[in-house]
Design an enzyme around this catalytic site. Structure first.
Site: not given
Ligand SMILES: Cc1ncc(CO)c(N)n1
Length: 232
Positions: A58, A99, A151, A221
């Site tokens: 991520d 973030e 999001e 996702e």
């Molecule tokens: C894969 C993914 N989808 C959504 C978000 C939301 O910011 C993230 N951080 N990572």
């Protein structure tokens, strides 16, 4: 004379195009927001090596996501009538700044080094998809709707891990709070309102394109969560 108060629309999110789509694509939507990885965080049985796997991937994704959001900001500045969309998206960019710092801190806490993380196939595919949406050919409405969807999946997933009865491990609490907190929820609802407002004014072609983007994102996702559960 007083205005008639009988037309009640609490936050503009009722019976909107997005609501309709979430209903129509509820199967893939629930797969994305109630994935087994998320279920395992919710019930406290999560495998910490899966978590580390997700965290590292991520971090790479979010670094790419910044340029996508920047492209949405640019489109908003050009397209929106009142400048308010721009402010919401700019707020999103500000929180992405925070973030990135959080990812740096968190990955080092879990002994992960950015230079040692290889983006996996599913991650690369998703990054390529969001990159394709940065093109100036892609309509602001489509980009904005995609932004909301990306999001919203995290917001819905991690707020579920904070619900009453959930037992997320203490060391994952910070992660759950990051995307599951109420402010992030408000922010996602703002994105949804902007997207819905754009969609209501858009052509059928643009609406169809936005719907297809949402479905693709939900699939990406699911693939992204799957990565955390698969072996290297
Ligand atoms: C894969 C993914 N989808 C959504 C978000 C939301 O910011 C993230 N951080 N990572």
């Amino acid at each position: 004379m007083e205005k008639t108060p009988n037309i009640k629309k609490v936050d503009g999110n009722d019976n909107t195009m997005i609501k309709t789509w979430l209903h129509k694509h509820s199967q893939i939507y629930s797969e994305a927001i109630r994935h087994p990885f998320i279920q395992s965080i919710n019930d406290g049985t999560v495998n910490l090596s899966s978590f580390k796997q997700w965290l590292g991937q991520d971090y790479i994704f979010v670094r790419k996501f910044v340029s996508f959001v920047a492209s949405v900001l640019l489109k908003a500045c050009r397209a929106s009538d009142d400048g308010l969309d721009m402010e919401v998206i700019l707020g999103g960019i500000a929180s992405l700044n925070d973030e990135i710092s959080w990812f740096k801190k968190e990955t080092s806490k879990w002994d992960l080094l950015l230079s040692n993380i290889t983006p996996r196939k599913e991650n690369q595919g998703y990054c390529r998809f969001i990159e394709s949406l940065t093109s100036s050919e892609v309509d602001y409405t489509v980009a904005m709707t995609a932004f909301w969807a990306i999001e919203a999946v995290y917001q819905e997933s991690f707020s579920y891990c904070l619900q009453e009865g959930a037992k997320p491990p203490a060391e994952l609490m910070d992660t759950c709070q990051r995307w599951g907190n109420d402010d992030f929820g408000q922010y996602c609802r703002s994105l949804q309102r902007i997207a819905d407002r754009c969609l209501a004014k858009a052509s059928k072609d643009v609406q169809n394109e936005a719907e297809a983007a949402v479905v693709s994102i939900l699939k990406y996702e699911v693939g992204f969560w799957n990565m955390s559960l698969s072996d290297l």
